[in-house]
Design a protein around this motif. Structure first.
Motif, PDB file in Angstrom:
ATOM      1  N   PRO A   1       0.775  -1.236  -0.033  1.00 28.82           N
ATOM      2  CA  PRO A   1      -0.044  -0.058  -0.091  1.00 28.82           C
ATOM      3  C   PRO A   1       0.943   1.277  -0.094  1.00 28.82           C
ATOM      4  O   PRO A   1       0.298   2.448  -0.022  1.00 28.82           O
ATOM      5  N   CYS A   2       2.109   1.151   0.333  1.00 27.77           N
ATOM      6  CA  CYS A   2       2.880   2.247   0.481  1.00 27.77           C
ATOM      7  C   CYS A   2       4.576   2.074   0.113  1.00 27.77           C
ATOM      8  O   CYS A   2       4.785   1.023  -0.300  1.00 27.77           O
ATOM      9  N   TYR A   3       5.274   3.213   0.302  1.00 25.51           N
ATOM     10  CA  TYR A   3       6.780   3.059   0.053  1.00 25.51           C
ATOM     11  C   TYR A   3       7.345   1.898   0.908  1.00 25.51           C
ATOM     12  O   TYR A   3       8.551   1.334   0.489  1.00 25.51           O
ATOM     13  N   LEU A   4       6.929   1.633   1.989  1.00 25.09           N
ATOM     14  CA  LEU A   4       7.652   0.965   2.957  1.00 25.09           C
ATOM     15  C   LEU A   4       7.057  -0.804   2.866  1.00 25.09           C
ATOM     16  O   LEU A   4       7.836  -1.636   3.227  1.00 25.09           O
ATOM     17  N   LEU A   5       6.051  -0.827   2.447  1.00 19.04           N
ATOM     18  CA  LEU A   5       5.241  -2.400   2.236  1.00 19.04           C
ATOM     19  C   LEU A   5       4.912  -2.649   1.042  1.00 19.04           C
ATOM     20  O   LEU A   5       4.465  -1.938   0.251  1.00 19.04           O
ATOM     21  N   GLY A   6       5.488  -3.699   0.567  1.00 23.29           N
ATOM     22  CA  GLY A   6       5.252  -4.238  -0.874  1.00 23.29           C
ATOM     23  C   GLY A   6       4.404  -5.599  -0.637  1.00 23.29           C
ATOM     24  O   GLY A   6       4.705  -6.759  -0.458  1.00 23.29           O
ATOM     25  N   GLU A   7       2.965  -5.299  -0.408  1.00 22.13           N
ATOM     26  CA  GLU A   7       1.808  -6.256  -0.406  1.00 22.13           C
ATOM     27  C   GLU A   7       1.270  -6.510  -1.616  1.00 22.13           C
ATOM     28  O   GLU A   7      -0.034  -6.733  -1.505  1.00 22.13           O
ATOM     29  N   GLY A   8       1.911  -6.496  -2.888  1.00 22.26           N
ATOM     30  CA  GLY A   8       1.223  -6.651  -3.906  1.00 22.26           C
ATOM     31  C   GLY A   8       1.343  -5.429  -4.982  1.00 22.26           C
ATOM     32  O   GLY A   8       1.746  -4.393  -4.304  1.00 22.26           O
ATOM     33  N   TYR A   9       1.014  -5.350  -6.138  1.00 27.16           N
ATOM     34  CA  TYR A   9       1.404  -4.357  -7.128  1.00 27.16           C
ATOM     35  C   TYR A   9       0.126  -4.172  -8.071  1.00 27.16           C
ATOM     36  O   TYR A   9      -0.269  -5.108  -8.817  1.00 27.16           O
ATOM     37  N   ALA A  10      -0.049  -2.930  -8.215  1.00 21.39           N
ATOM     38  CA  ALA A  10      -1.012  -2.521  -9.416  1.00 21.39           C
ATOM     39  C   ALA A  10      -0.320  -2.167 -10.714  1.00 21.39           C
ATOM     40  O   ALA A  10       0.925  -1.730 -10.493  1.00 21.39           O
TER      41      ALA A  10
ATOM     42  N   GLU B   1      -3.088   7.081  22.091  1.00 14.08           N
ATOM     43  CA  GLU B   1      -2.360   5.828  21.308  1.00 14.08           C
ATOM     44  C   GLU B   1      -3.585   5.498  20.484  1.00 14.08           C
ATOM     45  O   GLU B   1      -4.585   5.027  21.016  1.00 14.08           O
ATOM     46  N   ILE B   2      -3.314   4.828  19.116  1.00 15.90           N
ATOM     47  CA  ILE B   2      -4.070   3.908  18.509  1.00 15.90           C
ATOM     48  C   ILE B   2      -4.299   2.440  19.164  1.00 15.90           C
ATOM     49  O   ILE B   2      -3.190   1.910  19.319  1.00 15.90           O
ATOM     50  N   SER B   3      -5.182   2.132  19.395  1.00 14.91           N
ATOM     51  CA  SER B   3      -5.501   0.578  19.689  1.00 14.91           C
ATOM     52  C   SER B   3      -5.051  -0.374  18.904  1.00 14.91           C
ATOM     53  O   SER B   3      -5.480  -0.396  17.585  1.00 14.91           O
ATOM     54  N   LEU B   4      -4.163  -1.422  19.282  1.00 12.97           N
ATOM     55  CA  LEU B   4      -3.849  -2.625  18.325  1.00 12.97           C
ATOM     56  C   LEU B   4      -4.597  -3.872  18.579  1.00 12.97           C
ATOM     57  O   LEU B   4      -4.330  -4.830  17.941  1.00 12.97           O
ATOM     58  N   ASP B   5      -5.669  -3.664  19.296  1.00 10.85           N
ATOM     59  CA  ASP B   5      -6.481  -4.986  19.730  1.00 10.85           C
ATOM     60  C   ASP B   5      -6.980  -5.416  18.475  1.00 10.85           C
ATOM     61  O   ASP B   5      -7.320  -6.794  18.428  1.00 10.85           O
ATOM     62  N   ARG B   6      -7.322  -4.910  17.210  1.00 10.54           N
ATOM     63  CA  ARG B   6      -8.185  -5.227  16.293  1.00 10.54           C
ATOM     64  C   ARG B   6      -7.154  -5.550  14.909  1.00 10.54           C
ATOM     65  O   ARG B   6      -7.763  -5.673  13.908  1.00 10.54           O
ATOM     66  N   GLN B   7      -5.742  -5.421  15.174  1.00 12.61           N
ATOM     67  CA  GLN B   7      -5.268  -5.310  13.856  1.00 12.61           C
ATOM     68  C   GLN B   7      -5.174  -6.885  13.315  1.00 12.61           C
ATOM     69  O   GLN B   7      -4.923  -7.946  14.107  1.00 12.61           O
ATOM     70  N   ARG B   8      -5.001  -6.881  11.970  1.00 10.05           N
ATOM     71  CA  ARG B   8      -5.007  -8.254  11.344  1.00 10.05           C
ATOM     72  C   ARG B   8      -3.339  -8.635  11.623  1.00 10.05           C
ATOM     73  O   ARG B   8      -2.552  -8.144  11.502  1.00 10.05           O
ATOM     74  N   PRO B   9      -3.199 -10.052  11.554  1.00  5.00           N
ATOM     75  CA  PRO B   9      -1.764 -10.502  11.528  1.00  5.00           C
ATOM     76  C   PRO B   9      -1.184 -10.145  10.170  1.00  5.00           C
ATOM     77  O   PRO B   9      -1.577 -10.136   9.030  1.00  5.00           O
ATOM     78  N   ALA B  10       0.227 -10.309  10.356  1.00  7.15           N
ATOM     79  CA  ALA B  10       1.116  -9.969   9.208  1.00  7.15           C
ATOM     80  C   ALA B  10       1.066 -10.956   8.310  1.00  7.15           C
ATOM     81  O   ALA B  10       0.874 -12.472   8.472  1.00  7.15           O
ATOM     82  N   GLU B  11       1.080 -10.696   7.030  1.00  7.81           N
ATOM     83  CA  GLU B  11       1.144 -11.564   5.820  1.00  7.81           C
ATOM     84  C   GLU B  11       2.616 -11.440   5.063  1.00  7.81           C
ATOM     85  O   GLU B  11       3.101 -10.400   5.036  1.00  7.81           O
ATOM     86  N   PHE B  12       2.916 -12.520   4.757  1.00 13.11           N
ATOM     87  CA  PHE B  12       4.400 -12.336   4.118  1.00 13.11           C
ATOM     88  C   PHE B  12       4.191 -12.943   2.484  1.00 13.11           C
ATOM     89  O   PHE B  12       4.193 -14.004   2.116  1.00 13.11           O
ATOM     90  N   VAL B  13       4.404 -11.750   1.753  1.00 14.37           N
ATOM     91  CA  VAL B  13       4.120 -12.151   0.184  1.00 14.37           C
ATOM     92  C   VAL B  13       5.414 -11.559  -0.450  1.00 14.37           C
ATOM     93  O   VAL B  13       5.381 -11.723  -1.851  1.00 14.37           O
ATOM     94  N   PHE B  14       6.459 -11.295   0.057  1.00 17.48           N
ATOM     95  CA  PHE B  14       7.781 -10.677  -0.635  1.00 17.48           C
ATOM     96  C   PHE B  14       8.032 -11.932  -1.846  1.00 17.48           C
ATOM     97  O   PHE B  14       8.296 -11.624  -2.699  1.00 17.48           O
TER      98      PHE B  14
ATOM     99  N   SER C   1       6.606 -14.185  -3.433  1.00 17.85           N
ATOM    100  CA  SER C   1       5.768 -14.608  -4.510  1.00 17.85           C
ATOM    101  C   SER C   1       6.081 -13.542  -5.444  1.00 17.85           C
ATOM    102  O   SER C   1       5.948 -13.864  -6.738  1.00 17.85           O
ATOM    103  N   HIS C   2       5.977 -12.199  -5.305  1.00 18.69           N
ATOM    104  CA  HIS C   2       5.822 -11.257  -6.332  1.00 18.69           C
ATOM    105  C   HIS C   2       7.255 -11.118  -7.128  1.00 18.69           C
ATOM    106  O   HIS C   2       7.654 -10.876  -8.246  1.00 18.69           O
ATOM    107  N   VAL C   3       8.610 -11.342  -6.248  1.00 16.68           N
ATOM    108  CA  VAL C   3       9.732 -11.614  -6.628  1.00 16.68           C
ATOM    109  C   VAL C   3      10.080 -12.946  -7.637  1.00 16.68           C
ATOM    110  O   VAL C   3      10.418 -12.748  -8.696  1.00 16.68           O
ATOM    111  N   GLN C   4       9.310 -13.766  -7.379  1.00 18.39           N
ATOM    112  CA  GLN C   4       9.578 -14.997  -8.204  1.00 18.39           C
ATOM    113  C   GLN C   4       8.430 -14.984  -9.705  1.00 18.39           C
ATOM    114  O   GLN C   4       9.044 -15.148 -10.496  1.00 18.39           O
ATOM    115  N   LYS C   5       7.554 -14.182  -9.334  1.00 15.63           N
ATOM    116  CA  LYS C   5       6.985 -14.073 -10.678  1.00 15.63           C
ATOM    117  C   LYS C   5       7.606 -13.032 -11.751  1.00 15.63           C
ATOM    118  O   LYS C   5       7.532 -13.284 -12.831  1.00 15.63           O
ATOM    119  N   ALA C   6       8.189 -12.095 -10.880  1.00 13.03           N
ATOM    120  CA  ALA C   6       9.185 -11.213 -11.742  1.00 13.03           C
ATOM    121  C   ALA C   6      10.299 -12.099 -12.484  1.00 13.03           C
ATOM    122  O   ALA C   6      10.547 -11.810 -13.548  1.00 13.03           O
TER     123      ALA C   6
END
Length: 384
Positions: free
Chosen positions: A271-280, A344-357, A359-364
């Motif tokens: 979604p941003c410069y810091l996270l590569g969670e897929g590409y449009a 501070e923003i509560s972290l109680d409802r955050q979803r767990p991390a996904e690791f997709v690094f 997969s997109h490297v392999q496709k490239a």
């Protein structure tokens, strides 16, 4: 603020137009990443951990300028990797300047002095030199001795030729507030025009995972720094006073990742410069089809401790437009360094991390290995 009045007016007019039109999501800065290759291997960097086949790729000049046109931003930050390794970087920069956009050319400065002749001073061009502290702190950060001295030499050479020069400084949990304040004094004495400062983001692929800041230590660190510099007013920053106030724990902001969209070799990064969670594949697809609510502190585990400018500067600027009196008071008063912090923003409802690094490297890689060599070389847009 260390931003010239003309630039403030141009950017302000762009922001006001979108604000008055009621645009829900619009970008402020394009993060343009024409290559991942670098001539340093910093322990805290997660941008260079790719196979050579990908590190050898470059966005073409046309690709870079198309990204600028598609996003319509008033400001472009060219990062990497090391942008000066791109043989056509001067052409990219000139194309952006010709569009009357402000371009921040980020560099570790190892090649900067050698490349200065390829560029002309312009109010639209700002060299953004990476310096993470004084000589000892910076050379430790980049894992190589002598880099600080070469960067300082390049800064002085650029200033002597009439260029605008900023530094970009990333701080980690081993930063000492007194040393950072002294460092800011040093770069001011060098004639540096402004400072861009940010807490380090915990890249999942960075070799060193021990020195990233959590949100509480970030806030206290910046309070301790600003109180040594007349509430931050002793130094010129290329960031809004509201963002600096946020770093010191005085504002509660949610991330605005679309404020700094990122274009890389892989496409438009979600979604941003810091996270590569897929590409449009297109800017329109990025803005319209990304599930933005899945990201940000409180929504996603990887975002829990992030307070980086690429996610929160746009949030701070939006707050300035909504609450101009509050922004004026912060600007006049300086950054508050004592008293209770904002909730501070509560972290109680955050979803767990996904690791997709992987997969997109392999496709490239599969795409590169099935592309004829002549076409692949053309697509590299400048080679090594």
């Amino acid at each position: 603020m260390g931003i010239p009045l003309q630039q403030q007016i141009r950017i302000g007019a762009y922001l006001l137009k979108n604000h008055l039109m009621g645009t829900k999501r619009y970008p402020m800065v394009l993060m343009l990443e024409p290559l991942f290759r670098c001539n340093l291997a910093c322990a805290g960097c997660g941008k260079i951990d790719y196979p050579d086949e990908i590190l050898n790729q470059r966005l073409s000049v046309a690709d870079c300028l198309q990204a600028v046109d598609d996003s319509g931003v008033p400001v472009v930050s060219i990062a990497g990797g090391e942008p000066l390794l791109h043989k056509e970087m001067a052409e990219v920069v000139q194309g952006i300047i010709d569009r009357k956009k402000y371009v921040y050319l980020c560099t570790n400065a190892l090649l900067m002095e050698k490349k200065l002749d390829q560029y002309k001073p312009s109010p639209f061009l700002i060299w953004s030199v990476h310096l993470d502290g004084d000589r000892e702190d910076h050379d430790r950060s980049v894992c190589q001795d002598g880099v600080y001295d070469r960067a300082v030499k390049a800064i002085k050479a650029a200033k002597a030729r009439g260029f605008r020069v900023n530094i970009n400084c990333t701080l980690f949990n081993n930063a000492d507030p007194e040393r950072v304040a002294n460092f800011f004094d040093d770069v001011k004495a060098m004639g540096v025009d402004a400072i861009t400062v940010s807490p380090g983001y915990a890249y999942e692929r960075a070799p060193d995972q021990q020195h990233f800041l959590n949100r509480q230590t970030t806030k206290q660190l910046f309070r301790d720094i600003f109180k040594r510099g007349d509430k931050g007013k002793r130094w010129s920053f290329s960031q809004s006073s509201m963002f600096l106030d946020f770093l010191a724990g005085n504002q509660t902001y949610h991330c605005t990742p679309w404020g700094n969209p990122t274009r890389t070799y892989f496409g438009w990064q979600r979604p941003c410069y810091l996270l590569g969670e897929g590409y449009a594949q297109t800017y329109k697809e990025l803005m319209e089809e990304t599930d933005w609510d899945k990201y940000g502190t409180g929504n996603y585990e990887k975002c829990a401790n992030c307070m980086v400018h690429s996610g929160y500067e746009a949030s701070a600027v939006k707050d300035m437009f909504r609450n101009p009196l509050k922004a004026f008071i912060v600007g006049m008063r300086g950054i508050r360094t004592e008293g209770p912090m904002a909730p501070e923003i509560s972290l109680d409802r955050q979803r767990p991390a996904e690791f997709v690094f992987s997969s997109h490297v392999q496709k490239a890689l599969e795409k590169l290995r099935h592309t004829p060599k002549v076409a692949a070389a053309k697509g590299a847009g400048g080679g090594k």
